[in-house]
Design a protein around this motif. Structure first.
Motif, PDB file in Angstrom:
ATOM      1  N   ASN A  80      -4.895   4.651  -5.970  1.00 23.36           N
ATOM      2  CA  ASN A  80      -4.636   5.674  -6.705  1.00 23.36           C
ATOM      3  C   ASN A  80      -5.902   7.146  -5.907  1.00 23.36           C
ATOM      4  O   ASN A  80      -5.919   7.263  -4.875  1.00 23.36           O
ATOM      5  N   LYS A  81      -6.845   6.465  -6.244  1.00 21.04           N
ATOM      6  CA  LYS A  81      -8.741   6.429  -5.144  1.00 21.04           C
ATOM      7  C   LYS A  81      -8.300   7.051  -3.914  1.00 21.04           C
ATOM      8  O   LYS A  81      -9.189   7.109  -3.187  1.00 21.04           O
ATOM      9  N   TYR A  82      -8.160   6.218  -3.744  1.00 29.74           N
ATOM     10  CA  TYR A  82      -8.240   5.059  -2.299  1.00 29.74           C
ATOM     11  C   TYR A  82      -6.851   6.282  -1.646  1.00 29.74           C
ATOM     12  O   TYR A  82      -7.451   6.589  -0.387  1.00 29.74           O
ATOM     13  N   ILE A  83      -5.551   5.805  -2.350  1.00 27.10           N
ATOM     14  CA  ILE A  83      -4.896   6.844  -1.665  1.00 27.10           C
ATOM     15  C   ILE A  83      -5.617   8.548  -1.044  1.00 27.10           C
ATOM     16  O   ILE A  83      -5.424   8.637  -0.091  1.00 27.10           O
ATOM     17  N   ASN A  84      -6.011   8.989  -2.351  1.00 26.03           N
ATOM     18  CA  ASN A  84      -6.242  10.121  -2.400  1.00 26.03           C
ATOM     19  C   ASN A  84      -7.522  10.502  -1.166  1.00 26.03           C
ATOM     20  O   ASN A  84      -7.785  11.490  -1.375  1.00 26.03           O
ATOM     21  N   ASP A  85      -8.325   9.344  -1.688  1.00 25.99           N
ATOM     22  CA  ASP A  85      -9.593   9.570  -0.539  1.00 25.99           C
ATOM     23  C   ASP A  85      -9.821  10.123   0.607  1.00 25.99           C
ATOM     24  O   ASP A  85     -10.107  10.467   1.461  1.00 25.99           O
ATOM     25  N   GLN A  86      -8.368   9.276   0.886  1.00 24.54           N
ATOM     26  CA  GLN A  86      -8.038   8.669   2.469  1.00 24.54           C
ATOM     27  C   GLN A  86      -6.849  10.430   2.555  1.00 24.54           C
ATOM     28  O   GLN A  86      -6.729   9.975   3.877  1.00 24.54           O
ATOM     29  N   ASN A  87      -6.753  11.601   1.428  1.00 25.12           N
ATOM     30  CA  ASN A  87      -5.867  11.919   1.816  1.00 25.12           C
ATOM     31  C   ASN A  87      -4.630  11.218   2.631  1.00 25.12           C
ATOM     32  O   ASN A  87      -3.928  12.064   4.223  1.00 25.12           O
ATOM     33  N   PHE A  88      -4.162  10.087   2.455  1.00 28.26           N
ATOM     34  CA  PHE A  88      -2.679  10.119   3.027  1.00 28.26           C
ATOM     35  C   PHE A  88      -1.707  10.285   3.050  1.00 28.26           C
ATOM     36  O   PHE A  88      -0.224  10.538   3.855  1.00 28.26           O
ATOM     37  N   THR A  89      -1.903  11.197   1.824  1.00 32.01           N
ATOM     38  CA  THR A  89      -0.274  11.971   0.992  1.00 32.01           C
ATOM     39  C   THR A  89      -1.259  13.218   1.083  1.00 32.01           C
ATOM     40  O   THR A  89      -2.564  14.006   0.176  1.00 32.01           O
ATOM     41  N   ILE A  90      -0.253  14.419   1.535  1.00 29.16           N
ATOM     42  CA  ILE A  90      -0.691  15.567   1.044  1.00 29.16           C
ATOM     43  C   ILE A  90      -0.553  16.277  -0.889  1.00 29.16           C
ATOM     44  O   ILE A  90      -2.204  16.846  -1.390  1.00 29.16           O
ATOM     45  N   PHE A  91       0.027  15.233  -1.467  1.00 34.92           N
ATOM     46  CA  PHE A  91       0.032  15.317  -1.923  1.00 34.92           C
ATOM     47  C   PHE A  91      -0.434  14.335  -3.431  1.00 34.92           C
ATOM     48  O   PHE A  91      -0.634  13.376  -2.609  1.00 34.92           O
ATOM     49  N   ASN A  92      -0.868  14.822  -4.841  1.00 30.95           N
ATOM     50  CA  ASN A  92      -2.057  13.862  -5.282  1.00 30.95           C
ATOM     51  C   ASN A  92      -0.467  12.750  -5.661  1.00 30.95           C
ATOM     52  O   ASN A  92      -0.078  12.730  -6.244  1.00 30.95           O
ATOM     53  N   PHE A  93      -1.409  12.220  -5.436  1.00 33.48           N
ATOM     54  CA  PHE A  93      -0.575  10.433  -5.253  1.00 33.48           C
ATOM     55  C   PHE A  93      -1.114   9.921  -6.635  1.00 33.48           C
ATOM     56  O   PHE A  93      -2.263   9.601  -7.624  1.00 33.48           O
ATOM     57  N   GLU A  94      -0.459   9.362  -7.584  1.00 31.64           N
ATOM     58  CA  GLU A  94      -0.020   8.504  -8.844  1.00 31.64           C
ATOM     59  C   GLU A  94       0.584   7.249  -8.912  1.00 31.64           C
ATOM     60  O   GLU A  94       2.067   7.392  -8.826  1.00 31.64           O
ATOM     61  N   TRP A  95       0.741   6.324  -9.700  1.00 29.18           N
ATOM     62  CA  TRP A  95       1.761   5.517  -9.927  1.00 29.18           C
ATOM     63  C   TRP A  95       1.587   5.570 -11.338  1.00 29.18           C
ATOM     64  O   TRP A  95       0.959   6.426 -11.970  1.00 29.18           O
ATOM     65  N   GLN A  96       3.807   5.538 -11.171  1.00 31.56           N
ATOM     66  CA  GLN A  96       3.779   5.498 -12.513  1.00 31.56           C
ATOM     67  C   GLN A  96       3.468   4.715 -13.668  1.00 31.56           C
ATOM     68  O   GLN A  96       3.040   3.358 -13.069  1.00 31.56           O
ATOM     69  N   GLY A  97       3.437   5.242 -14.973  1.00 31.18           N
ATOM     70  CA  GLY A  97       3.005   3.813 -16.279  1.00 31.18           C
ATOM     71  C   GLY A  97       4.241   3.117 -16.106  1.00 31.18           C
ATOM     72  O   GLY A  97       5.225   2.776 -15.281  1.00 31.18           O
ATOM     73  N   GLY A  98       3.409   1.974 -17.088  1.00 32.44           N
ATOM     74  CA  GLY A  98       4.026   1.070 -17.189  1.00 32.44           C
ATOM     75  C   GLY A  98       4.179   0.254 -15.890  1.00 32.44           C
ATOM     76  O   GLY A  98       3.976   0.096 -14.554  1.00 32.44           O
ATOM     77  N   LEU A  99       4.504  -1.611 -16.026  1.00 31.93           N
ATOM     78  CA  LEU A  99       5.266  -2.429 -14.807  1.00 31.93           C
ATOM     79  C   LEU A  99       6.491  -2.928 -15.047  1.00 31.93           C
ATOM     80  O   LEU A  99       6.213  -3.584 -16.498  1.00 31.93           O
ATOM     81  N   GLY A 100       6.406  -4.078 -14.763  1.00 33.75           N
ATOM     82  CA  GLY A 100       7.289  -5.549 -14.677  1.00 33.75           C
ATOM     83  C   GLY A 100       6.457  -6.440 -14.091  1.00 33.75           C
ATOM     84  O   GLY A 100       5.645  -6.354 -13.195  1.00 33.75           O
ATOM     85  N   ALA A 101       6.670  -7.881 -14.993  1.00 33.60           N
ATOM     86  CA  ALA A 101       6.075  -8.870 -14.676  1.00 33.60           C
ATOM     87  C   ALA A 101       6.769  -9.750 -15.213  1.00 33.60           C
ATOM     88  O   ALA A 101       7.528  -9.919 -16.299  1.00 33.60           O
ATOM     89  N   PHE A 102       7.447 -10.652 -13.762  1.00 31.39           N
ATOM     90  CA  PHE A 102       8.500 -11.690 -13.943  1.00 31.39           C
ATOM     91  C   PHE A 102       7.589 -13.194 -14.144  1.00 31.39           C
ATOM     92  O   PHE A 102       7.117 -13.069 -12.316  1.00 31.39           O
ATOM     93  N   SER A 103       7.243 -14.436 -14.344  1.00 30.64           N
ATOM     94  CA  SER A 103       6.989 -15.037 -14.148  1.00 30.64           C
ATOM     95  C   SER A 103       7.788 -16.765 -13.719  1.00 30.64           C
ATOM     96  O   SER A 103       8.973 -16.568 -13.700  1.00 30.64           O
ATOM     97  N   TYR A 104       7.337 -17.126 -12.598  1.00 27.70           N
ATOM     98  CA  TYR A 104       8.484 -18.444 -11.356  1.00 27.70           C
ATOM     99  C   TYR A 104       7.454 -19.554 -11.645  1.00 27.70           C
ATOM    100  O   TYR A 104       5.559 -19.712 -11.291  1.00 27.70           O
ATOM    101  N   SER A 105       8.131 -20.534 -10.662  1.00 32.52           N
ATOM    102  CA  SER A 105       7.656 -22.260 -11.231  1.00 32.52           C
ATOM    103  C   SER A 105       6.875 -21.745  -9.467  1.00 32.52           C
ATOM    104  O   SER A 105       7.531 -21.183  -8.795  1.00 32.52           O
ATOM    105  N   HIS A 106       6.132 -23.254  -9.452  1.00 30.90           N
ATOM    106  CA  HIS A 106       6.041 -23.408  -8.034  1.00 30.90           C
ATOM    107  C   HIS A 106       6.813 -23.480  -7.030  1.00 30.90           C
ATOM    108  O   HIS A 106       6.976 -22.543  -5.797  1.00 30.90           O
TER     109      HIS A 106
END
Length: 153
Positions: A80-106
């Motif tokens: 978030n900080k990197y994107i905003n500091d680099q001014n990659f977008t004119i909007f305030n960038f922020e990730w949404q809360g939450g995540l999905g995590a899925f496990s896999y075998s080799h």
């Protein structure tokens, strides 16, 4: 941990706040390099990273001492900080809360990596919402609709 041997592979998925299409092709590779550095700085192995304008997939090999939620919190906070500091977008960038995590075998590393590498092609046919709900169903993860990402229809 002495005498501890593991193979733990996790696909992590998270979205831009309000699912806004803010990740642009012009700077997404810079973002992916930054996130890769964050993963490595925390002692984990980046296998594949990719996404589209409103969400990303990260496939990593993790150590048993890694707390996935702490790692993702750091990835989101620092990027978030990197994107905003680099001014990659004119909007305030922020990730949404939450995540999905899925496990896999080799044995799934190659297929999961290809799936992630082909995200842009994949999302020409399937929405993120459909993709995410499919992952939850395939992995038999119980969920409540009100706690899923905020979907824009």
């Amino acid at each position: 941990m002495a005498n501890t041997y593991t193979q733990i592979y996790i696909q992590i998925v998270f979205a831009v706040r309000n699912r806004q299409a803010l990740i642009h092709p012009e700077w997404e590779s810079e973002l992916f390099k930054f996130i890769t550095g964050t993963v490595q700085k925390h002692g984990q192995k980046m296998i594949t990273i990719n996404g589209v304008s409103d969400h990303i997939h990260i496939f990593i090999g993790i150590k048993p001492t890694c707390c996935i939620s702490d790692l993702v919190r750091e990835i989101k906070k620092s990027s978030n900080k990197y994107i905003n500091d680099q001014n990659f977008t004119i909007f305030n960038f922020e990730w949404q809360g939450g995540l999905g995590a899925f496990s896999y075998s080799h044995s799934h590393i190659s297929n999961v990596s290809k799936y992630i590498e082909n995200q842009k092609i994949h999302h020409k046919k399937q929405t993120f919402k459909d993709e995410y709900l499919t992952l939850l169903k395939v992995f038999k993860i119980e969920y409540k609709d009100e706690y899923l990402f905020e979907w824009l229809d």
